[in-house]
Write a protein that holds these residues in place. Structure first.
Motif, PDB file in Angstrom:
ATOM      1  N   TRP A   1       0.844  -1.206   0.000  1.00 30.55           N
ATOM      2  CA  TRP A   1       0.000   0.000   0.000  1.00 30.55           C
ATOM      3  C   TRP A   1       0.870   1.244   0.000  1.00 30.55           C
ATOM      4  O   TRP A   1       1.982   1.235   0.505  1.00 30.55           O
ATOM      5  N   GLU A   2       0.289   2.310  -0.516  1.00 24.34           N
ATOM      6  CA  GLU A   2       0.962   3.612  -0.455  1.00 24.34           C
ATOM      7  C   GLU A   2       1.077   4.037   1.011  1.00 24.34           C
ATOM      8  O   GLU A   2       0.113   3.899   1.764  1.00 24.34           O
TER       9      GLU A   2
ATOM     10  N   ARG B   1      -3.763   4.211  -2.524  1.00 25.51           N
ATOM     11  CA  ARG B   1      -3.354   3.468  -3.726  1.00 25.51           C
ATOM     12  C   ARG B   1      -2.635   2.186  -3.302  1.00 25.51           C
ATOM     13  O   ARG B   1      -2.120   2.084  -2.198  1.00 25.51           O
TER      14      ARG B   1
ATOM     15  N   ALA C   1       0.012  -1.021  -4.880  1.00 27.18           N
ATOM     16  CA  ALA C   1       0.877  -1.490  -5.968  1.00 27.18           C
ATOM     17  C   ALA C   1       0.929  -3.011  -5.937  1.00 27.18           C
ATOM     18  O   ALA C   1       1.045  -3.615  -4.868  1.00 27.18           O
TER      19      ALA C   1
ATOM     20  N   ARG D   1       1.730  -2.790 -11.241  1.00 25.74           N
ATOM     21  CA  ARG D   1       0.612  -1.881 -11.501  1.00 25.74           C
ATOM     22  C   ARG D   1       0.241  -1.128 -10.223  1.00 25.74           C
ATOM     23  O   ARG D   1       0.208  -1.723  -9.149  1.00 25.74           O
ATOM     24  N   VAL D   2      -0.005   0.163 -10.380  1.00 30.35           N
ATOM     25  CA  VAL D   2      -0.456   0.991  -9.251  1.00 30.35           C
ATOM     26  C   VAL D   2      -1.942   1.252  -9.457  1.00 30.35           C
ATOM     27  O   VAL D   2      -2.353   1.741 -10.514  1.00 30.35           O
ATOM     28  N   TRP D   3      -2.743   0.887  -8.447  1.00 31.72           N
ATOM     29  CA  TRP D   3      -4.209   0.931  -8.564  1.00 31.72           C
ATOM     30  C   TRP D   3      -4.798   2.062  -7.735  1.00 31.72           C
ATOM     31  O   TRP D   3      -4.356   2.301  -6.616  1.00 31.72           O
TER      32      TRP D   3
ATOM     33  N   TRP E   1       7.062   0.245  -1.194  1.00 32.28           N
ATOM     34  CA  TRP E   1       6.700   1.654  -1.423  1.00 32.28           C
ATOM     35  C   TRP E   1       7.324   2.478  -0.301  1.00 32.28           C
ATOM     36  O   TRP E   1       6.957   2.332   0.854  1.00 32.28           O
TER      37      TRP E   1
ATOM     38  N   LEU F   1       8.977   3.890  -5.488  1.00 30.66           N
ATOM     39  CA  LEU F   1       8.641   2.461  -5.522  1.00 30.66           C
ATOM     40  C   LEU F   1       9.903   1.675  -5.867  1.00 30.66           C
ATOM     41  O   LEU F   1      10.665   2.077  -6.744  1.00 30.66           O
TER      42      LEU F   1
ATOM     43  N   SER G   1       6.613   7.254  -7.880  1.00 26.13           N
ATOM     44  CA  SER G   1       5.245   6.730  -7.778  1.00 26.13           C
ATOM     45  C   SER G   1       4.191   7.716  -8.293  1.00 26.13           C
ATOM     46  O   SER G   1       3.044   7.344  -8.515  1.00 26.13           O
TER      47      SER G   1
ATOM     48  N   GLY H   1       5.367   7.571 -12.427  1.00 27.62           N
ATOM     49  CA  GLY H   1       5.571   6.230 -12.978  1.00 27.62           C
ATOM     50  C   GLY H   1       6.836   6.125 -13.805  1.00 27.62           C
ATOM     51  O   GLY H   1       7.000   5.199 -14.606  1.00 27.62           O
TER      52      GLY H   1
END
Length: 515
Positions: free
Chosen positions: A239-240, A251, A253, A262-264, A287, A293, A307, A310
């Motif tokens: 997690w962020e 967010r 990852a 992938r970062v959601w 993170w 990241l 992060s 990207g």
């Protein structure tokens, strides 16, 4: 099956007694050495504390130095803080020396300093609270239909723990009563990763069915549809950090065998960023608290990403074989966000953010600079210590394991690194310079994972030999052997409040351990 050693023979007993006698002779400090002047320096700020103080060499033990620094800082008996002392040689190439028992044996006898010199000692506070070693299994809970592959305690308290299993489910357990709370069904293949959000309000699970799912751990319900995008299975989730999150917009990852991360955006269930660049399966994602990241891969490299954008910041290449695992020096404080040993949780959202930020900055500040160290473990039997903010070259190469290194972790106080290898050993290293400290011997099978207690004084390891072992970090000795599992123990976690250890493995049973 506990590891039982044969009793020592008469000759061995005699040798041990002789050695102990010699040890005692060595430990004596000569009385006629006079005094040594000590200047204390705060490691976080690099500033001296008070004037240089003359200390009789015979009395210059760690305990007396602690009393002295507490006196200089006007801490009364109730507020006494335990400290760790290190000496930094003038020549920067030399490695720092930990003062383990007293100044005489650490500095004067080896000739680093004489009684004529002023000794500059750096001090760092240790955890004020003390975690007791877990010593008994308080619950063995069955429920999973296949091996348990991942386990994690909630950052909020040791009452709640999540596990992921080969039976395609994740489960949430009530550790107070030793009963299952919820079974999280939805994945169609093995659950390989579980991760709690830093505020404990959400749980993410990653599976071999190529999806990530989000859950409400209180209700045990799925939060919407699975997050789809990866083309192969999920290997790692993170997690962020709480202090970097936009309010209400956390967010997540996910790293995958498809070579991408992938970062959601977990609220809108959409992909924000896809990090491509690795040429092999991504094994681990971390993170950092400064917004970077870090990813490791089977392509032998570690990559550092921004992060927000990207974009790739740098590639760290030194390993000769695939990289299995990464750990950040700030992992513990990022995992726990605004929760600490006092169990006081701020009420307002802004206060929570502020507390999480302050805790991170306090933990990461060395010499007035925020420093986030990284350590990587590889199949090439080595580990590397990195300081990615200052250089793309490794700070140190950590050699000693005889087989693949499977798992690494930093102690919460950022002073030690522990590594678990397939050579049946756990090793301890100095986290500042990567210097080898000791090997923890006792397991008779590959060691899969290890985890420090919240006060950094103890370490628990899980192994193929069906046991968990608790080690004393200061002495490097086995503190307690924990048999009980019927088969290999794949996953272990020590709750952030230090109360419990949770473990799971091939025997499908979750075990909760207490002191």
């Amino acid at each position: 099956m506990a590891t039982v050693f044969p009793p020592p023979s008469k000759r061995q007993k005699r040798e041990i007694a002789d050695k102990a006698r010699q040890q005692q002779d060595i430990q004596k400090i000569p009385d006629n050495l006079g005094s040594v002047r000590v200047q204390f320096i705060d490691q976080a700020t690099g500033e001296p504390t008070g004037p240089a103080v003359a200390v009789p060499v015979a009395n210059a033990t760690v305990k007396n130095l602690e009393t002295l620094i507490n006196t200089l800082q006007d801490n009364n008996d109730n507020e006494r803080i335990p400290y760790r002392f290190t000496y930094q040689p003038e020549a920067k190439t030399n490695q720092s020396i930990d003062i383990l028992s007293d100044l005489y044996h650490s500095l004067l006898e080896p000739g680093f300093k004489t009684t004529e010199d002023i000794v500059h000692l750096e001090y760092t506070p240790q955890a004020v609270f003390k975690v007791k070693a877990v010593s008994r299994c308080s619950a063995s809970i069955s429920g999973h239909g296949e091996a348990i592959l991942a386990t994690a305690f909630s950052p909020v308290s040791s009452s709640t723990m999540a596990t992921g299993s080969g039976d395609s489910t994740a489960r949430i357990w009530d550790c107070d009563t030793g009963t299952p709370l919820h079974t999280l069904k939805g994945h169609t293949s093995w659950v390989l990763a579980v991760s709690w959000s830093p505020n404990g309000a959400m749980l993410a699970t990653g599976s071999m069915d190529n999806t990530v799912r989000l859950w409400d751990p209180k209700k045990g319900q799925s939060l919407g549809n699975p997050l789809k995008g990866h083309s192969k299975w999920i290997t790692s989730l993170v997690w962020e950090p709480y202090h970097l999150q936009k309010p209400g917009r956390p967010r997540l990852a996910s790293a995958s065998k498809d070579s991408t991360v992938r970062v959601w955006d977990v609220v809108n269930k959409r992909i924000e960023i896809v990090l491509t660049g690795h040429k092999g399966s991504v094994t681990c994602v971390r993170w950092g608290g400064t917004g970077k990241l870090y990813t490791s891969s089977h392509d032998k490299t570690i990559k550092v990403w921004d992060s927000k954008e990207g974009t790739l910041i740098q590639t760290l290449a030194a390993h000769a074989h695939r990289v299995n695992h990464l750990a950040l020096s700030t992992d513990f404080v990022l995992r726990t966000a605004f929760h600490d040993h006092s169990k006081k949780i701020p009420d307002a959202e802004l206060e929570k953010l502020e507390t999480a930020k302050k805790r991170f900055e306090k933990a990461a500040t060395i010499n007035n600079k925020i420093t986030e160290r990284l350590v990587s473990a590889s199949d090439d039997f080595t580990m590397y210590l990195w300081d990615p903010a200052t250089t793309s070259k490794p700070v140190a190469r950590l050699l000693g394991h005889q087989k693949e290194v499977n798992y690494v972790t930093f102690s919460p106080d950022m002073a030690h690194i522990a590594s678990a290898g397939f050579d049946n050993h756990v090793k301890l290293w100095n986290a500042r310079d990567g210097k080898f400290i000791t090997t923890l011997r006792g397991h008779v099978g590959a060691v899969y994972q290890c985890c420090f207690s919240a006060d950094s004084r103890l370490l628990v390891s899980s192994s193929q030999d069906t046991t968990l072992k608790v080690w004393d970090v200061r002495t490097g000795k086995l503190s307690i052997d924990l048999p009980g599992h019927q088969d290999e123990v794949y996953a272990v976690d020590w709750s952030p409040d230090g109360e419990r250890v949770g473990s799971g493995g091939k025997d499908k049973a979750v075990r909760i351990w207490r002191h």
